[in-house]
Each structure stands twice: as structure tokens, then as C-alpha cells.
Design an enzyme around this catalytic site. Structure first.
Site, PDB file in Angstrom:
ATOM      1  CD1 TRP A 259      -2.352  -2.103   1.768  1.00  0.00           C
ATOM      2  CD2 TRP A 259      -3.024  -1.120  -0.122  1.00  0.00           C
ATOM      3  NE1 TRP A 259      -3.393  -2.832   1.255  1.00  0.00           N
ATOM      4  CE2 TRP A 259      -3.823  -2.261   0.102  1.00  0.00           C
ATOM      5  CE3 TRP A 259      -3.252  -0.348  -1.265  1.00  0.00           C
ATOM      6  CZ2 TRP A 259      -4.854  -2.643  -0.773  1.00  0.00           C
ATOM      7  CZ3 TRP A 259      -4.273  -0.725  -2.139  1.00  0.00           C
ATOM      8  CH2 TRP A 259      -5.058  -1.870  -1.885  1.00  0.00           C
TER       9      TRP A 259
ATOM     10  CG  ASP B  89      -3.375   3.942   4.125  1.00  0.00           C
ATOM     11  OD1 ASP B  89      -4.470   3.745   4.701  1.00  0.00           O
ATOM     12  OD2 ASP B  89      -3.037   3.340   3.082  1.00  0.00           O
TER      13      ASP B  89
ATOM     14  CE  LYS C  22      -8.835  -2.973   3.816  1.00  0.00           C
ATOM     15  NZ  LYS C  22      -7.982  -2.145   2.988  1.00  0.00           N
TER      16      LYS C  22
HETATM   17  C1  PLP Z   1      -7.384  -1.646   1.936  1.00  0.00           C
HETATM   18  C2  PLP Z   1      -6.294  -0.651   1.999  1.00  0.00           C
HETATM   19  C3  PLP Z   1      -6.121   0.337   1.023  1.00  0.00           C
HETATM   20  C4  PLP Z   1      -7.001   0.438  -0.206  1.00  0.00           C
HETATM   21  O1  PLP Z   1      -8.235   0.870   0.149  1.00  0.00           O
HETATM   22  P1  PLP Z   1      -9.378   1.179  -0.946  1.00  0.00           P
HETATM   23  O2  PLP Z   1     -10.439   1.761  -0.047  1.00  0.00           O
HETATM   24  O3  PLP Z   1      -9.739  -0.114  -1.568  1.00  0.00           O
HETATM   25  O4  PLP Z   1      -8.833   2.165  -1.895  1.00  0.00           O
HETATM   26  C5  PLP Z   1      -5.100   1.245   1.194  1.00  0.00           C
HETATM   27  N1  PLP Z   1      -4.286   1.198   2.255  1.00  0.00           N
HETATM   28  C6  PLP Z   1      -4.408   0.260   3.211  1.00  0.00           C
HETATM   29  C7  PLP Z   1      -3.470   0.244   4.368  1.00  0.00           C
HETATM   30  C8  PLP Z   1      -5.423  -0.699   3.104  1.00  0.00           C
HETATM   31  O5  PLP Z   1      -5.543  -1.643   4.048  1.00  0.00           O
END
Ligand code: PLP
Length: 360
Positions: A102, A172, A196
Site C-alpha cells: 500500500w 494511511d 475494514k
Molecule cells: C485496503 C487498503 C487500502 C485500499 O483501500 P481502498 O479503499 O480499496 O482504496 C489502502 N491502504 C491500506 C493500508 C489498506 O488496508
């Protein structure tokens, strides 16, 4: 009804009481004769929902007064671009910590907007640890420093939030927001896709310090400018209304549980159960260094044996689903977000013990 324990990395399990409440209110929300999905986003009932969702998040996360909560769309992936479009505007430089798939995507996107410097990386050991960061590594001129607090695919997490001094820290937090207590004041901006730990997909939550709003250039599209959503209380256009409603129910559930302190205690207990078993096992192993282990996503492997497919298949038959590791790393992964009950983790460990005995 036969609900399974779903160990998916996302979209993932939602708390059962939340689903039950949504079911109860599905056809007729508060005597409106409509579902939340059918309510105008300008209606009083929806205004109450979004206002309460906002307030609950403030309460649960103890967000300081000089921050704003924005409800956006486009997922965390859109934030990979939106952050540099809005913040890489003074020196045009940003420092990134590279800890997995990511962060790689975040780096690639930011490179389109300015000068990206990777100040630390764990790529040398296949992202199985979290590199140490100290303030001397940070360019004081950088517009921000970016970290991924929890690496969903690799199963690592920052146990300490780096001190970036006057340079805003952007995080993030898609896969560990609301899983433990955090000090929001250490961050300039936090972003997370909802699917999540917050609610259904379609909603993205951004928590931004007020002085970082309104820095985007004139050419920035309205839908990609934080100021647009700050000026309109996240109602510039039609927001993902049902996802916001579900998020509100999740925040209520979290508050009722005892907030983040209690959630963290439960999450640590769940993770400990799995790690203790993995460390004692002679069949399974954790590929991640101890200090860097995530309490949300737990990858595990069966070294030297070709048993992954059998494990995943038999686990599914036992009601333990989506344990296959990410295609980029293989093996298995148990994602145990807030909504995964302790019972699910206990059943997983019991199943692993049985599998180990059978395959010795
Ligand atoms: C799932 C995830 C993403 C991507 O998220 P989307 O909402 O599908 O764009 C980005 N960073 C992390 C750490 C993630 O777990």
C-alpha cells in the site's frame, strides 16, 4: 441463519448487533416510511445521521478541536492522490516510509505531483518489519511525512508513531483505525477506507488538521479538494448515505463497548492468542518480526510443506472463511478486525491445533 467467521482483509465482518439494528430499521427508518437508502441526503433525518456519525467519531477518537472529519468517497486509493494534490504545495517535497504494497501505491501516486523521498524502507527483508524512524531523517522542508500505520498485506504495524516535529504526519490508517487508542494530535491528516474497521465499502474517512485545509491550487478539481467537503460539511454532492448510516451504527457499538480503550484490550487479547500459538507451533510460523506485528492482520505460513490449500479448504468447511494469504505473499492470513469476535479467534486456534496434530 448460519453466519461464518470471516477472516477477510476487507470488506470484512461487521458487528452482529449493527447488522441486526440495520435490518430492523431497513424498511422504515424512524417512521419515515422509507429506508435510509431512499432518504434525501438533504433531509432532516439524514442530516441527523451524518451529524451524529461525525460527533460519535470525535468522541470515540478524542479528536482535538482544531481538526475536521470529512466523509468522502474513492477509497484510500483516492487519498494516495488527494493528499499530494492538497498538501504537496509549498516545497513540493514529501518524505515517505515504505513498508509494503500500500505504501508503494501511495508513493507511486505522489510522485506524479512532486518530489518523493523514501526515508526508510523494509523492502530489504520483504517488509517483515517496521523500520526505525527518527526526526533527523526527516527533511524539515518536506510538506509532509507519510506512513502506513498498519500494513494489511504484510501484517506489520507501527508500535510507536514517529515524531516528525513541525512537518505534518500523514497516515494511511485504513486497516487499523479505531482498533486501539491513538493520539490524533500527532497527525496532520489521517485517512481510511471504511471497509475494514468502520463499515461497508464506499465511504472514506479523513481527519484533517484545520490549517491543512485550503492549500490546494485553483486547478484542483472540486471533488478532490478537502476544502470543498470542509465548506459543505461533507454534503457537497450526494455522499454514500447508507455507508455513513452503517458507520454511525458501528461508532455507537464501539462507544457502547467502552470505547477504544476496551476495543484495544480485546484486540490485543485476540492477537496474542494467535501469536502465542504460532510461536509455539512446530507446523505454523509467523513471518513477521515480533516488534512489528500487527494486531489486525496476521499472516502465517507452513514452512516446507505444501499444505496451504488443504488448510484453507478444511478451514472453510469448519466455518472459518477467507484465510488465504494475499496473492503477493502467499500462505495464510487471518484478518481479525474489531468485529471479529473472540469466539472466532478461539475456533481458529483450535482448528489450527487439530490441523497440526493431523499433519505432524
Ligand atoms: C485496503 C487498503 C487500502 C485500499 O483501500 P481502498 O479503499 O480499496 O482504496 C489502502 N491502504 C491500506 C493500508 C489498506 O488496508
Amino acid at each position: 441463519m448460519n453466519r461464518v467467521f470471516n477472516f477477510s482483509a476487507g470488506p470484512s465482518m461487521l458487528p452482529l448487533p449493527v447488522l441486526e439494528k440495520a435490518q430492523k430499521e431497513l424498511l422504515d427508518y424512524q417512521d419515515s416510511g422509507m429506508s435510509v437508502m431512499e432518504l434525501s441526503h438533504r433531509s432532516g433525518l439524514f442530516t441527523d445521521i451524518i451529524t451524529e456519525a461525525n460527533q460519535l467519531l470525535w468522541e470515540v477518537l478524542h479528536i482535538p478541536d482544531n481538526y475536521q472529519v470529512l466523509f468522502l468517497q474513492g477509497g484510500a486509493s483516492q487519498q494516495f492522490a488527494m493528499v499530494p494534490m492538497n498538501l504537496m504545495v509549498n516545497s513540493g517535497k514529501a518524505d515517505f516510509v515504505h513498508t509494503g504494497s500500500w505504501s508503494k501505491k501511495a508513493i507511486k501516486e505522489a510522485e506524479k505531483f512532486g518530489e518523493v523521498r523514501v526515508i526508510a524502507s523494509s523492502e530489504d527483508k520483504n517488509f517483515t518489519y517496521i523500520p526505525k524512524i527518527d526526526s533527523s531523517m526527516i527533511d524539515p522542508e518536506a510538506d509532509y511525512v507519510h506512513i502506513t500505520t498498519n500494513n494489511t498485506i504484510e501484517g506489520t504495524a507501527f508500535s510507536q508513531i514517529p515524531d516528525t516535529g513541525d512537518v505534518p504526519l500523514v497516515a494511511d490508517m485504513s486497516s487499523n483505525i479505531l482498533s486501539e487508542e491513538i493520539d490524533v494530535s500527532k497527525f496532520g491528516l489521517i485517512y481510511a477506507g471504511a471497509q475494514k474497521n468502520i463499515g461497508p465499502a464506499g465511504l472514506t474517512v479523513v481527519i484533517i488538521r484545520e490549517d491543512l485545509i485550503g492549500k490546494a491550487p485553483e486547478t484542483c478539481p472540486a471533488m478532490l479538494n478537502y476544502k470543498t467537503f470542509s465548506d459543505s460539511d461533507s454534503l457537497y454532492n450526494t455522499p454514500p448515505t447508507f455507508s455513513i448510516y452503517m458507520a454511525k451504527l458501528v461508532f455507537e457499538w464501539l462507544k457502547g463497548l467502552g470505547g477504544l480503550k476496551e476495543m484495544e484490550r480485546i484486540n490485543r487479547e485476540k492477537a496474542q492468542l494467535i501469536y502465542d500459538y504460532l510461536d509455539a507451533s512446530t507446523l505454523f510460523a509467523s513471518p513477521v518480526e515480533k516488534e512489528g506485528r500487527s494486531i489486525m492482520n496476521i499472516p502465517f505460513i507452513i514452512p516446507g510443506d505444501d499444505l496451504d490449500a488443504a488448510f484453507i479448504d478444511e478451514a472453510k468447511q469448519a466455518g472459518l472463511e477467507t484465510l488465504k494469504g494475499h496473492r503477493s505473499v502467499g500462505g495464510m492470513r487471518a484478518s481479525i478486525y474489531n468485529a471479529m469476535p473472540m469466539q472466532g479467534v478461539m475456533e481458529l486456534v483450535n482448528f489450527m491445533e487439530e490441523f497440526e496434530t493431523k499433519n505432524k
